[in-house]
Enzyme design. Sequence first.
Site, mmCIF file in Angstrom:
data_model
loop_
_atom_site.group_PDB
_atom_site.id
_atom_site.type_symbol
_atom_site.label_atom_id
_atom_site.label_comp_id
_atom_site.label_asym_id
_atom_site.label_seq_id
_atom_site.Cartn_x
_atom_site.Cartn_y
_atom_site.Cartn_z
ATOM 1 C CE LYS B 268 -21.366 25.178 0.434
ATOM 2 N NZ LYS B 268 -19.986 24.741 0.636
ATOM 3 C CD GLU B 345 -8.502 17.228 7.852
ATOM 4 O OE1 GLU B 345 -8.673 16.018 7.592
ATOM 5 O OE2 GLU B 345 -9.445 18.022 8.015
ATOM 6 N NE ARG B 373 -10.331 15.263 10.183
ATOM 7 C CZ ARG B 373 -11.436 14.584 10.456
ATOM 8 N NH1 ARG B 373 -12.068 14.782 11.581
ATOM 9 N NH2 ARG B 373 -11.910 13.705 9.608
#
Lengths: 597, 597
Positions: B268, B345, B373
């Site tokens: 990353k 979530e 969500r």
Amino acid sequence: MLADELKTYDIQQLEETAERLRGKLIAAVKENGGHLSSNLGAVELILALYKVFDFPQDKLIFDVGHQSYVHKLLTGRELDSLRQEGGASGFPDPQESEYDSFIAGHCGTSVAAGIGLCNARDLKGETFKVISFIGDASLGNGLALEAMFSAEEKPKNFIVVLNDNGMSIDKNHSALYRAISKATTKSKYRRVNSFLDKTFKPTSFFGKKLRRFKYSIKGWLNRNDFFERGGFKYVGPVNGHDLRELIGVLKDIKNLDKPVLLHAVTIKGKGLEAAEQDPSRFHGVGKNFAENENSFSVALGRLLCAKAQEDPSLVAVTAAMTDGVGLADFAQKYPQRLFDVGICEEYAVTMAAGMAKGGLFPVVCIYSTFLQRAYDEIVHDVCLQNLPVVFCADRAGFVGADGKTHQGLLELSALRGVPNLHIFAPKDCAELADVFDFAKSIKAPCLIRYPNGYAPNLGTRQKISEYFLWETLSDGDGIVVLASGARAVARALEAKKLSGLADVKIVNCRSIKPLDARVLDAVAGKKILTFEEGYKTGGLGSAVAEYYADRGIPARLKIMGAQEKYFAHASAQQQAESARLCAKDLALNLQAFAAQE
Amino acid sequence: MLADELKTYDIQQLEETAERLRGKLIAAVKENGGHLSSNLGAVELILALYKVFDFPQDKLIFDVGHQSYVHKLLTGRELDSLRQEGGASGFPDPQESEYDSFIAGHCGTSVAAGIGLCNARDLKGETFKVISFIGDASLGNGLALEAMFSAEEKPKNFIVVLNDNGMSIDKNHSALYRAISKATTKSKYRRVNSFLDKTFKPTSFFGKKLRRFKYSIKGWLNRNDFFERGGFKYVGPVNGHDLRELIGVLKDIKNLDKPVLLHAVTIKGKGLEAAEQDPSRFHGVGKNFAENENSFSVALGRLLCAKAQEDPSLVAVTAAMTDGVGLADFAQKYPQRLFDVGICEEYAVTMAAGMAKGGLFPVVCIYSTFLQRAYDEIVHDVCLQNLPVVFCADRAGFVGADGKTHQGLLELSALRGVPNLHIFAPKDCAELADVFDFAKSIKAPCLIRYPNGYAPNLGTRQKISEYFLWETLSDGDGIVVLASGARAVARALEAKKLSGLADVKIVNCRSIKPLDARVLDAVAGKKILTFEEGYKTGGLGSAVAEYYADRGIPARLKIMGAQEKYFAHASAQQQAESARLCAKDLALNLQAFAAQE
């Protein structure tokens, strides 16, 4: 309480108790309807848990709750009036008993709730054990999988009992299940397993000493590190009907302070031959095992079969409710076009969005109460892209015996604000077909809501169309009743008679979004009463109030809908009575409204 | 278009292109803000996909979309005005380009959408390839896991590219990740892997012939059958920055007709040293990498640190947004009491419910757009049990540059009908503390919504309490403005000045549920204008309309809120302008309303 007595029982007494409990289960479900197969399969597991652990100090958390009836019987609740008004709930409910550690009804919650309880316990320095009891079908739900795989480290003194009966509500479509079941099907494994079981019989001297060793070898042979990766010590598989074995293993686990997953293999419907042979028929059953005829579910099934023949792009999607939503015949006739994804509502909706994007016409059939499990997917994947997906929300309105967790009162309030979504509620099964055709013609996201149970045909004056979104069923110059949904419309017609007010106008608001501006403009300034079986907050009445406010028209509006509360189990009619939403309640309101100047 | 040219490039040209693209990425994000680290890590993977597959005939589906910038650059979209009004969206959007096969923005959708597209393709007899591109953090989301493990059989010609950079937005807490990463960390495996890589160099004769064999051995050594259980052929791990290797493997996969999971390991932030060192700092960055000061997020973080000191039962829960919601300091000070569960979530909310049930006081901090969500978990696990959980919905209202998929306009409409839930919207950061104390005192489910960005302090006349749910900020005998939320209240005060109407009364409706009956009764019959930054449907205005209708009071009500549409990326101010929700819009409405008889 039986739960306390159990502690003193020997194996034979426990086995006799299991027999007795099975008899009670069958009798109770015959009388009141409910979930039979899952409960029959869980008898010994529950007994063993009660023998070994100390509830309610230790916490037992069910998933969905289809397996909680024995637990209810052991803790002072009779099932004589199960799921009836005033009787025991069909699901665990902390308001009913301190032995019910957490609510259940929807799927996949038990592991997350269990970890939460453990976190609280550990921060507070308490020491009880937490046990999440989950079926293999529930484990495939996204919430359960998140809980299994999310946290870095699982809490100690946390036990997940996986009751593996190899069945989802219909059948197990799950690749996950293949992973779990690997252990029990590999023939080489089976041979060694059987050798171990014989060598270390729980009753033998070595068996007593080496039980833990045996399950370690089993676990190793099993090589099923699926759960180990989730941070659990995997123990199993064990025979979920062998009380001696179960009690022994649970005693061992109780003394470990690790997070443990106990894999117990059971037979769904155990002890009732017909249920063992066809467990899905006996999964959830109505009183006397009867089926509802002339219901929206049956009508939808017939409709989709007919439409599928006309339109090869039509596909049906459901989440372990193929039978419940009326798709059994569809599944037979169009097996390639029926997608039953297991208890994965989120996946069902986003996958349907993908199919719509690819040029198909998906009809997603999910009970109202479960549709909210895919809320974000409806918004983000379907509606934002304005895709032609039709949602059929069965069991909308009062749901009856399933009670609090299963009410279909929220989806209108929840979804009315979602851009691009159209919402319909046909007044009867005949109109379901008209509404469906109209929804299909829009080529946009549509939700069609309808209740369970018997629905009489009320006759149609004007088919739904762009110009006749609403339909006047009974004309008059007085109060205007805007009724939406099968039950509300039928009651409105009855209430007009009861009220003695011949000038009441009854409008069938079969489209809730959009509203029928033509009708609303025509009746602006009149006394208007909206009537619906759903929460009053944010529903049809709210939409009508917004409409007039938007145009600067002071409205004389009365809104009738369900109060904001969770309605407990009873018949749907009783629930409507307690919400004051029956025909007689409407009639009284009409009289009072008429009397106002 | 660059995408077409790529087909003719050799490896060296592709490597040069990768360099050039990295430069563009860094410049664009410096200028406009956006997601940097994820995009830098995905450059070679995207290039290799474009080299091997034929888009848009083949379909490339992103997950979340934090890795789609290079894909945008290759398909004719410039990033000069990325995330600005009229510029390219920060996420894939089919309305922007035919190369964007599916919407993205929320997490975990790509596999489900990909399977849906495949199902459609197969039923229609088409033959293109479908590629779902997913990061390791997204894979832990329930929707993604359902899609991986639900369907009995995966479609053919379906490829999941797992871009494994070993990072979630913050850091990877996931047990799932441990499972995936096993392959890349086991030292024995590493040795053999390195031997294989040397022996079968992609450039060598054997390398070309035996590449597939090499990855079969790798897969076998890996023994990572996690994905095989999901019905995928597992290929990998491959070096996600080695173009030659990637292109070779992708060519092989293209010719398989099996469902394949390609595991690519990437770094990353690759290519920008600062980002490689601290990728989470460079995950999502504002313009010029600046941070918002005096925002609600910062205020919440300070508040929770202070409250945590007073109350040992306070715990904070979030879903991979520790920094975003302002909890970085809290995480430092109270690591045992901060539960960042990754992008889960649903699990976050149900686990919080478990902690509340166990006697803790959980504060769940999730962006408004992501809170939906966990809709069912809010309803079924928290509110049905009436548990004391406070939800902090950050980024409520117009969200600005993130656009369509991230708007915080829906949660009020969505959740207002949920029984037992209280809903608040403080007008400024100082009032956040008052509202928080009040919410805590209620010992019931509460939602506190507030916007992102700078929020000026407006001064408090009367602290919120049972008797002063609302606060009159500017008094007058004329039109009553009921404003809710920081931006709406600030604009209402400004609008009064702009309108020149000295008699306008401005009320800060910091509690949306319950409403303040005292104020509403006092102003009944007056001209009332409600003003909020959220969908008009089902919001505060709707609640006020319901209130009066319920009491038979004809209301003279005007409702101002956002139209039902998905607002594209722009600044939050521009979005408010396009929705006609600025101070000047309100002023004009006040003048028009005042002019009515």
